[in-house]
Scaffold this motif. Structure first.
Motif, PDB file in Angstrom:
ATOM      1  N   ARG A  71       0.853  -1.198   0.000  1.00 24.77           N
ATOM      2  CA  ARG A  71       0.000   0.000   0.000  1.00 24.77           C
ATOM      3  C   ARG A  71       0.892   1.253   0.000  1.00 24.77           C
ATOM      4  O   ARG A  71       0.621   2.217  -0.705  1.00 24.77           O
ATOM      5  CB  ARG A  71      -0.902  -0.040   1.225  1.00 24.77           C
ATOM      6  CG  ARG A  71      -1.879   1.088   1.340  1.00 24.77           C
ATOM      7  CD  ARG A  71      -2.802   0.889   2.525  1.00 24.77           C
ATOM      8  NE  ARG A  71      -3.654  -0.272   2.405  1.00 24.77           N
ATOM      9  CZ  ARG A  71      -4.797  -0.293   1.717  1.00 24.77           C
ATOM     10  NH1 ARG A  71      -5.202   0.773   1.086  1.00 24.77           N
ATOM     11  NH2 ARG A  71      -5.524  -1.391   1.669  1.00 24.77           N
ATOM     12  N   GLU A  72       1.982   1.207   0.779  1.00 24.50           N
ATOM     13  CA  GLU A  72       2.921   2.343   0.815  1.00 24.50           C
ATOM     14  C   GLU A  72       3.589   2.542  -0.537  1.00 24.50           C
ATOM     15  O   GLU A  72       3.810   3.665  -0.966  1.00 24.50           O
ATOM     16  CB  GLU A  72       3.963   2.148   1.917  1.00 24.50           C
ATOM     17  CG  GLU A  72       3.406   2.331   3.309  1.00 24.50           C
ATOM     18  CD  GLU A  72       2.735   3.692   3.481  1.00 24.50           C
ATOM     19  OE1 GLU A  72       3.314   4.725   3.083  1.00 24.50           O
ATOM     20  OE2 GLU A  72       1.609   3.715   4.010  1.00 24.50           O
ATOM     21  N   ARG A  73       3.919   1.446  -1.186  1.00 26.38           N
ATOM     22  CA  ARG A  73       4.526   1.534  -2.531  1.00 26.38           C
ATOM     23  C   ARG A  73       3.560   2.205  -3.495  1.00 26.38           C
ATOM     24  O   ARG A  73       3.956   3.043  -4.305  1.00 26.38           O
ATOM     25  CB  ARG A  73       4.891   0.121  -3.014  1.00 26.38           C
ATOM     26  CG  ARG A  73       5.502   0.063  -4.387  1.00 26.38           C
ATOM     27  CD  ARG A  73       7.005   0.263  -4.331  1.00 26.38           C
ATOM     28  NE  ARG A  73       7.574  -0.063  -5.622  1.00 26.38           N
ATOM     29  CZ  ARG A  73       8.061   0.850  -6.452  1.00 26.38           C
ATOM     30  NH1 ARG A  73       8.089   2.120  -6.125  1.00 26.38           N
ATOM     31  NH2 ARG A  73       8.560   0.484  -7.620  1.00 26.38           N
ATOM     32  N   ALA A  74       2.272   1.863  -3.402  1.00 27.38           N
ATOM     33  CA  ALA A  74       1.267   2.498  -4.259  1.00 27.38           C
ATOM     34  C   ALA A  74       1.197   3.998  -3.973  1.00 27.38           C
ATOM     35  O   ALA A  74       1.095   4.811  -4.904  1.00 27.38           O
ATOM     36  CB  ALA A  74      -0.092   1.836  -4.053  1.00 27.38           C
ATOM     37  N   HIS A  75       1.283   4.373  -2.702  1.00 28.66           N
ATOM     38  CA  HIS A  75       1.309   5.803  -2.350  1.00 28.66           C
ATOM     39  C   HIS A  75       2.524   6.487  -2.973  1.00 28.66           C
ATOM     40  O   HIS A  75       2.401   7.571  -3.548  1.00 28.66           O
ATOM     41  CB  HIS A  75       1.358   6.000  -0.830  1.00 28.66           C
ATOM     42  CG  HIS A  75       0.085   5.710  -0.129  1.00 28.66           C
ATOM     43  ND1 HIS A  75      -1.073   6.434  -0.320  1.00 28.66           N
ATOM     44  CD2 HIS A  75      -0.220   4.767   0.785  1.00 28.66           C
ATOM     45  CE1 HIS A  75      -2.033   5.945   0.441  1.00 28.66           C
ATOM     46  NE2 HIS A  75      -1.538   4.927   1.119  1.00 28.66           N
ATOM     47  N   GLU A  79      -7.866   5.172  -3.781  1.00 28.09           N
ATOM     48  CA  GLU A  79      -7.702   4.531  -5.088  1.00 28.09           C
ATOM     49  C   GLU A  79      -6.890   3.237  -5.017  1.00 28.09           C
ATOM     50  O   GLU A  79      -6.455   2.722  -6.043  1.00 28.09           O
ATOM     51  CB  GLU A  79      -7.050   5.506  -6.073  1.00 28.09           C
ATOM     52  CG  GLU A  79      -7.904   6.736  -6.349  1.00 28.09           C
ATOM     53  CD  GLU A  79      -9.268   6.367  -6.921  1.00 28.09           C
ATOM     54  OE1 GLU A  79      -9.338   5.514  -7.815  1.00 28.09           O
ATOM     55  OE2 GLU A  79     -10.275   6.940  -6.446  1.00 28.09           O
ATOM     56  N   ILE A  80      -6.686   2.718  -3.819  1.00 23.97           N
ATOM     57  CA  ILE A  80      -5.920   1.482  -3.631  1.00 23.97           C
ATOM     58  C   ILE A  80      -6.853   0.396  -3.119  1.00 23.97           C
ATOM     59  O   ILE A  80      -7.535   0.574  -2.114  1.00 23.97           O
ATOM     60  CB  ILE A  80      -4.762   1.690  -2.627  1.00 23.97           C
ATOM     61  CG1 ILE A  80      -3.816   2.787  -3.120  1.00 23.97           C
ATOM     62  CG2 ILE A  80      -4.006   0.377  -2.415  1.00 23.97           C
ATOM     63  CD1 ILE A  80      -2.785   3.216  -2.082  1.00 23.97           C
ATOM     64  N   ASP A  81      -6.892  -0.723  -3.830  1.00 24.63           N
ATOM     65  CA  ASP A  81      -7.676  -1.888  -3.418  1.00 24.63           C
ATOM     66  C   ASP A  81      -6.729  -3.056  -3.149  1.00 24.63           C
ATOM     67  O   ASP A  81      -5.662  -3.147  -3.756  1.00 24.63           O
ATOM     68  CB  ASP A  81      -8.661  -2.312  -4.509  1.00 24.63           C
ATOM     69  CG  ASP A  81      -9.786  -1.321  -4.714  1.00 24.63           C
ATOM     70  OD1 ASP A  81     -10.030  -0.488  -3.806  1.00 24.63           O
ATOM     71  OD2 ASP A  81     -10.428  -1.370  -5.772  1.00 24.63           O
ATOM     72  N   VAL A  82      -7.148  -3.938  -2.264  1.00 29.98           N
ATOM     73  CA  VAL A  82      -6.385  -5.145  -1.958  1.00 29.98           C
ATOM     74  C   VAL A  82      -7.242  -6.355  -2.301  1.00 29.98           C
ATOM     75  O   VAL A  82      -8.401  -6.428  -1.917  1.00 29.98           O
ATOM     76  CB  VAL A  82      -5.989  -5.201  -0.461  1.00 29.98           C
ATOM     77  CG1 VAL A  82      -5.305  -6.522  -0.125  1.00 29.98           C
ATOM     78  CG2 VAL A  82      -5.091  -4.025  -0.101  1.00 29.98           C
ATOM     79  N   ILE A  83      -6.656  -7.270  -3.062  1.00 27.73           N
ATOM     80  CA  ILE A  83      -7.302  -8.554  -3.338  1.00 27.73           C
ATOM     81  C   ILE A  83      -6.512  -9.611  -2.588  1.00 27.73           C
ATOM     82  O   ILE A  83      -5.352  -9.880  -2.908  1.00 27.73           O
ATOM     83  CB  ILE A  83      -7.344  -8.878  -4.848  1.00 27.73           C
ATOM     84  CG1 ILE A  83      -8.219  -7.863  -5.579  1.00 27.73           C
ATOM     85  CG2 ILE A  83      -7.840 -10.305  -5.075  1.00 27.73           C
ATOM     86  CD1 ILE A  83      -8.265  -8.061  -7.095  1.00 27.73           C
ATOM     87  N   ASP A  84      -7.129 -10.189  -1.570  1.00 31.44           N
ATOM     88  CA  ASP A  84      -6.459 -11.227  -0.785  1.00 31.44           C
ATOM     89  C   ASP A  84      -7.319 -12.482  -0.652  1.00 31.44           C
ATOM     90  O   ASP A  84      -7.145 -13.272   0.273  1.00 31.44           O
ATOM     91  CB  ASP A  84      -6.018 -10.702   0.574  1.00 31.44           C
ATOM     92  CG  ASP A  84      -7.150 -10.151   1.413  1.00 31.44           C
ATOM     93  OD1 ASP A  84      -8.330 -10.246   0.998  1.00 31.44           O
ATOM     94  OD2 ASP A  84      -6.865  -9.608   2.499  1.00 31.44           O
TER      95      ASP A  84
END
Length: 165
Positions: free
Chosen positions: A41-45, A53-58
């Motif tokens: 998530r930090e990398r996306a930031h 605008e960040i989603d997680v698929i787990d």
């Protein structure tokens, strides 16, 4: 730390973090890997995406990457890329996404067609142009990834294996 490959049209779509570990045992015992994957998530930031605008698929935690047929999370990811909803896929390692060519190549094709980037901890890759960030270009993983996933190499390796076997 951004990337020269991330453009406004990528940022206008979602960043999707794909989290997967191969077995339920790994999910329970390898918490560091899980922490690192969620930390993307930090990398996306850093690459320019806002939190909204960040989603997680787990959904595929505890499922092998050997085939996509049983991985609903992977199917959802491919569907969202196909619908042009995703600007970048982030995974700790690109090998988390797919372990075989029958799943890997269609993902690369649709990412290239829809101009969706793929990023891992070593860099950002553009499957549509086979371009990678300067950081990724120096990565042993990129060199292995590009070498192993070029059709001439896989055909050559296959024919050599057939001769050996």
């Amino acid at each position: 730390m951004g990337s020269e490959l991330v453009k406004p049209h990528h940022l206008s779509r979602k960043a999707v973090i794909y989290v997967r570990q191969s077995t339920p045992h790994q999910v329970l015992t390898n918490q560091e890997s899980l922490r690192l994957q969620y930390a993307l998530r930090e990398r996306a930031h850093e690459l320019g995406w806002s939190e909204a605008e960040i989603d997680v698929i787990d959904a595929d935690l505890g499922l092998s990457g050997a085939a996509a047929s049983h991985r609903q999370g992977f199917k959802d990811l491919v569907s969202r890329v196909t619908l042009d909803e995703v600007g970048i896929i982030l995974s700790l390692e690109v090998t988390r996404l797919a372990r075989n060519c029958s799943d890997w190549y269609p993902l690369l094709d649709v990412c290239g067609y829809r101009e969706c980037l793929i990023a891992d901890r070593d860099g950002v890759y553009d499957p549509g142009t086979a371009t990678r960030s300067a950081r990724a270009a120096r990565s042993p993983r990129w060199i292995s990834w590009s070498a192993l996933n070029s059709p001439p190499k896989t055909v050559g390796m296959s024919s050599r294996l057939d001769r050996i076997l």
